[in-house]
Write an enzyme that holds these catalytic residues in place. Structure first.
Site, PDB file in Angstrom:
ATOM      1  CE  LYS A 107      -4.523   0.791   0.230  1.00  0.00           C
ATOM      2  NZ  LYS A 107      -5.550   0.033  -0.507  1.00  0.00           N
ATOM      3  N   GLY A 155     -21.683   5.484  -3.034  1.00  0.00           N
ATOM      4  CA  GLY A 155     -20.663   5.797  -4.025  1.00  0.00           C
ATOM      5  C   GLY A 155     -20.764   4.821  -5.180  1.00  0.00           C
TER       6      GLY A 155
END
Length: 352
Positions: free
Chosen positions: A80, A179
């Site tokens: 990440k 979303g």
């Protein structure tokens, strides 16, 4: 600040701090484990309150990506990256080209992709300076429908475990966050006959959902407490906490949000209350699965068949957790570690 001393440090292989003064880039890349393959994980662009907060986030998220990749069978490891700052003020092609140069220096141990605050267009600028990037526009497409479908099949797996069948007809599902992923999840649930309750902090979104799906709009601060069979958190993380769990009425929690548990102990609280929790990094792996199929031979149907295996993984996880009287989030971690340990042992034997 200490990386090694952080409660989120988990024998990460690499933690790299990146600074480019010209563009204002301040970033951290964390590669957690590459036993199963290069560490794949998105780049989060966020105005962290402190550097410590950014370190904690990248360490926690990269570990989650390792476990997500292991259980999803992607052939990747976990990594990440985070960029510290306000994307509305700092975003520029030059900043992402600088980020790409840092990724390239890692020699392929980390594959960057989009995440919160970044987009396929940003990744196109990253691609100018590194080969190690995924999630580019036009290759595998928007990952949101794949993520939503993984959550959809995950909800069906949870229903089957609890009720003996996976029919969604008449099932009340409370969806928090509309979303891209939450909206497409609502579409799939609606088409399967579910009754939807929806909440979003943006004006007008719930009204559109009531028209499109016959949904009932609920205040954002009440959605977790409504009468429902399934609670699907698809917004920000840490929504399952000391405040929300005691008033939760749903007996299944299954949604796309990352880091849904404010702390590990909240997964134990859910189990103690008889709530079946679909661990977030297992059920929301559809987008990552889709990205790993990128390439010149990308086939949408093949990718979506792989996404559908999320249901099988969760069915196995639920059964094992019940048989061994272990909370589902802890069983998920255990199963992921088993996969990684077996791969390490195989590699050791091959090298001997």
């Amino acid at each position: 600040m200490s990386v090694f001393g952080s409660e989120h440090f988990d024998d990460h292989e690499e933690v790299v701090f990146c600074r480019d003064a010209e563009t204002g880039l301040n970033a951290i890349i964390a590669v957690h484990d590459t036993t199963l393959g290069a560490g794949l994980g998105g780049c989060r662009f966020w105005p962290y309150a402190s550097e410590d907060e950014a370190v904690a986030d990248v360490l926690r998220l990269s570990r989650g990506m390792t476990y997500k990749a292991a259980l999803a069978g992607t052939g990747r490891g976990g990594g990440k990256s985070v960029i510290i700052g306000d994307p509305a003020k700092l975003r520029s092609p030059g900043l992402f080209r600088a980020m790409g140069r840092f990724v390239e220096k890692l020699g392929g141990s980390y594959i960057i992709a989009e995440d919160v605050g970044t987009s396929p267009d940003d990744m196109a600028h990253v691609r100018e300076t590194t080969r190690h990037v995924a999630g580019l526009a036009g290759l595998s497409g928007d990952p949101s429908p794949a993520t939503a479908h993984g959550v959809f099949v995950g909800i069906r797996a949870a229903l089957k475990h609890c009720r003996g069948n996976d029919s969604l007809a008449g099932v009340r599902v409370a969806v928090q966050g509309l979303g891209h992923v939450g909206w497409d999840l609502c579409r799939q649930l609606h088409e399967a006959g579910a009754k939807l309750l929806v909440a979003d902090i943006r004006d007008g979104v719930c009204e559109r959902a009531t028209k499109a799906f016959g949904a009932e709009a609920v205040a954002a601060d009440r959605i977790h407490a409504v009468e429902a069979d399934v609670f699907a958190p698809c917004a920000l993380g840490a929504g399952l906490n000391d405040r929300t769990i005691p008033v939760l009425k749903a007996r299944i929690v299954a949604g796309s949000a990352n880091n849904q548990l404010a702390e590990d102990r909240h997964g134990d609280m859910l189990a103690e209350r008889g709530v079946l929790y679909a661990p977030d990094y297992v059920i929301n792996a559809g987008g990552v699965i889709n990205i790993t199929h990128e390439g010149p031979d990308y086939d949408r149907e093949t990718a979506m068949r792989h996404v559908a295996t999320i249901g099988d993984t969760l069915a196995d996880l639920f059964a094992r957790a019940e048989a061994e009287d272990v909370a589902t989030h802890r069983m998920a971690d255990r199963m992921a570690r088993e996969i990684i340990s077996k791969a390490r042992e195989k590699a050791r034997l091959l090298a001997a």
